[in-house]
Design a protein around this motif. Sequence first.
Motif, short mmCIF file in Angstrom:
data_model
loop_
_atom_site.label_atom_id
_atom_site.label_comp_id
_atom_site.label_asym_id
_atom_site.label_seq_id
_atom_site.Cartn_x
_atom_site.Cartn_y
_atom_site.Cartn_z
N GLY A 101 0.79 -1.22 0.00
CA GLY A 101 0.00 0.00 0.00
C GLY A 101 0.82 1.27 0.00
N GLY A 102 2.16 1.13 0.13
CA GLY A 102 2.98 2.30 0.32
C GLY A 102 3.54 2.93 -0.93
N GLY A 103 3.27 2.35 -2.09
CA GLY A 103 3.79 2.94 -3.32
C GLY A 103 5.26 2.71 -3.46
N ALA A 104 6.01 3.76 -3.69
CA ALA A 104 7.44 3.63 -3.92
C ALA A 104 8.18 3.37 -2.62
CB ALA A 104 7.98 4.91 -4.56
N GLY A 105 9.43 2.98 -2.78
CA GLY A 105 10.26 2.79 -1.61
C GLY A 105 10.59 4.12 -0.96
N GLY B 6 3.28 -4.33 7.84
CA GLY B 6 2.44 -3.63 6.88
C GLY B 6 2.38 -2.13 7.09
N PHE B 7 3.40 -1.54 7.71
CA PHE B 7 3.42 -0.10 7.93
C PHE B 7 3.68 0.64 6.61
CE2 PHE B 7 5.26 -1.24 12.30
CZ PHE B 7 3.99 -1.39 12.83
N THR B 8 3.07 1.81 6.46
CA THR B 8 3.28 2.61 5.26
C THR B 8 4.03 3.91 5.54
OG1 THR B 8 1.10 3.64 5.55
CG2 THR B 8 1.23 1.71 4.12
N SER B 9 4.07 4.33 6.79
CA SER B 9 4.79 5.56 7.11
C SER B 9 6.29 5.31 7.13
CB SER B 9 4.35 6.09 8.48
OG SER B 9 5.13 7.23 8.84
N GLU B 10 7.05 6.35 6.77
CA GLU B 10 8.50 6.23 6.78
C GLU B 10 9.11 6.72 8.09
OE1 GLU B 10 9.14 10.45 4.40
OE2 GLU B 10 8.96 8.55 3.32
N ARG B 11 8.29 7.28 9.01
CA ARG B 11 8.80 7.86 10.25
C ARG B 11 8.80 6.85 11.41
NH1 ARG B 11 9.41 13.55 10.68
NH2 ARG B 11 9.36 14.38 8.58
N TYR C 32 2.07 11.24 8.60
CA TYR C 32 1.29 10.16 8.02
C TYR C 32 1.23 10.21 6.49
CZ TYR C 32 -0.30 10.05 12.86
OH TYR C 32 -0.33 10.01 14.24
N ILE C 33 2.00 11.11 5.88
CA ILE C 33 2.00 11.22 4.42
C ILE C 33 2.75 10.04 3.82
CG2 ILE C 33 2.80 12.59 2.45
CD1 ILE C 33 2.41 15.08 4.18
N LEU C 34 2.14 9.39 2.83
CA LEU C 34 2.77 8.24 2.18
C LEU C 34 3.87 8.70 1.23
CD1 LEU C 34 -0.33 6.05 1.23
CD2 LEU C 34 1.14 5.87 3.24
N PRO C 35 4.88 7.83 1.00
CA PRO C 35 5.91 8.18 0.03
C PRO C 35 5.31 8.37 -1.36
CG PRO C 35 6.54 6.26 1.34
CD PRO C 35 5.10 6.53 1.63
N CYS D 16 19.80 -1.19 -4.00
CA CYS D 16 18.42 -0.91 -3.59
C CYS D 16 18.32 0.43 -2.87
CB CYS D 16 17.89 -2.03 -2.71
SG CYS D 16 16.09 -2.07 -2.65
N ILE D 17 19.28 0.72 -1.98
CA ILE D 17 19.28 2.02 -1.30
C ILE D 17 19.45 3.15 -2.31
CG2 ILE D 17 20.50 3.49 0.35
CD1 ILE D 17 21.23 0.97 1.90
N LEU D 18 20.36 2.96 -3.26
CA LEU D 18 20.58 3.98 -4.29
C LEU D 18 19.33 4.17 -5.14
CD1 LEU D 18 22.53 5.93 -5.73
CD2 LEU D 18 23.24 4.01 -7.17
N GLY D 19 18.68 3.07 -5.50
CA GLY D 19 17.47 3.16 -6.31
C GLY D 19 16.38 3.94 -5.61
N VAL D 20 16.22 3.71 -4.29
CA VAL D 20 15.22 4.44 -3.53
C VAL D 20 15.57 5.92 -3.49
CG1 VAL D 20 14.22 4.75 -1.24
CG2 VAL D 20 14.51 2.46 -2.17
N LYS D 21 16.84 6.25 -3.31
CA LYS D 21 17.26 7.66 -3.30
C LYS D 21 16.96 8.33 -4.64
CE LYS D 21 20.93 8.10 0.16
NZ LYS D 21 20.57 9.44 0.64
N LEU D 22 17.11 7.59 -5.74
CA LEU D 22 16.88 8.14 -7.08
C LEU D 22 15.42 8.05 -7.52
CD1 LEU D 22 20.06 6.78 -8.93
CD2 LEU D 22 19.69 9.07 -7.96
#
Length: 302
Positions: A32-36, A63-68, A139-142, A240-246
């Motif tokens: 449910g979280g969309g992008a990484g 199943g968390f969607t928040s990044e915080r 609570y904003i999703l990525p 994977c970390i680089l891909g998420v950053k980009l």
Amino acid sequence: MPKIDIHQHVTDMIIAQMEAGTPPWRKPWTEGGGAGALPLRHNGEPYRGVNILMLWASAEISGFTSERWMTFKQATDLGGSVIKGSKCARSVFYGTFEKDNQQTEDMTKDAEGKTRIPFAKCNNVFNADQIEGLPDAFYILPEPARDLGTRANPDLEAFFAKTGADIVTTSEPRAYYRPSKDQVHMPPIATFFEAARYYGVLAHELTHWTGAPNRLDRIEKYSDRCAYAFEELVAEIGACILGVKLGIGPEFDQSAAYIENWLEALKNDKGLIFKAASEAQKAVDFIMDAGGADRMCDDEAA
């Protein structure tokens, strides 16, 4: 409460996910979280190294969607309250303490003759999804991953070119880094079903490229330590970390043989995932700096 062996705790967590077919760097976001997204502390500062893997894994499991993420006290200070019955995740905090007149291996002395002793401890943290009453921004999703199609993306092409890596494209249907020539080889982007897949593979090979002696000197330095499995683990986590950053959200489908090698190495050395994550983070930092890009998540957190 018994003292937690941090290295064993993290290693067991990663091994369990790998054995279930879901290593945390392969799909670091929920359906449910969309992008990484890189996990962030309560103040917006991004986590680094092994903490990224630990919190990605916890988010996937729950199943968390928040990044915080934050401690109980941090949540309270922000006006929130942890939902009753919520189970914490764990992050690792590194620091040093001083001790007089003692010097052993892995310890350093400062100018005053005091010994600085490194330590690591666990912090219990909760995801914003487990906390009520926080400001709306928590609570904003990525943002969803960019749909790049099968054509080259000019911004990403410029970024990778600016790293200075010698990237050669031929019709040979293999992607690899060749240390003897210090050269990354890629098949044409048109041969990939998705451009995101192409750039994810390129990020993997570029992570290998950072390990050359004139860069991070990783490949030869760790050549006696389950060398092949270790370097591939660094490259996959780094990519994977680089891909998420980009913003491309790479997803890798490594073979069973790769994962079997990783599992064997991890089971034999509980500190290996910490070292692999640390080396992957160094590689990502190197590529981001070489490509002339600001550390995106760091800027957003400022």
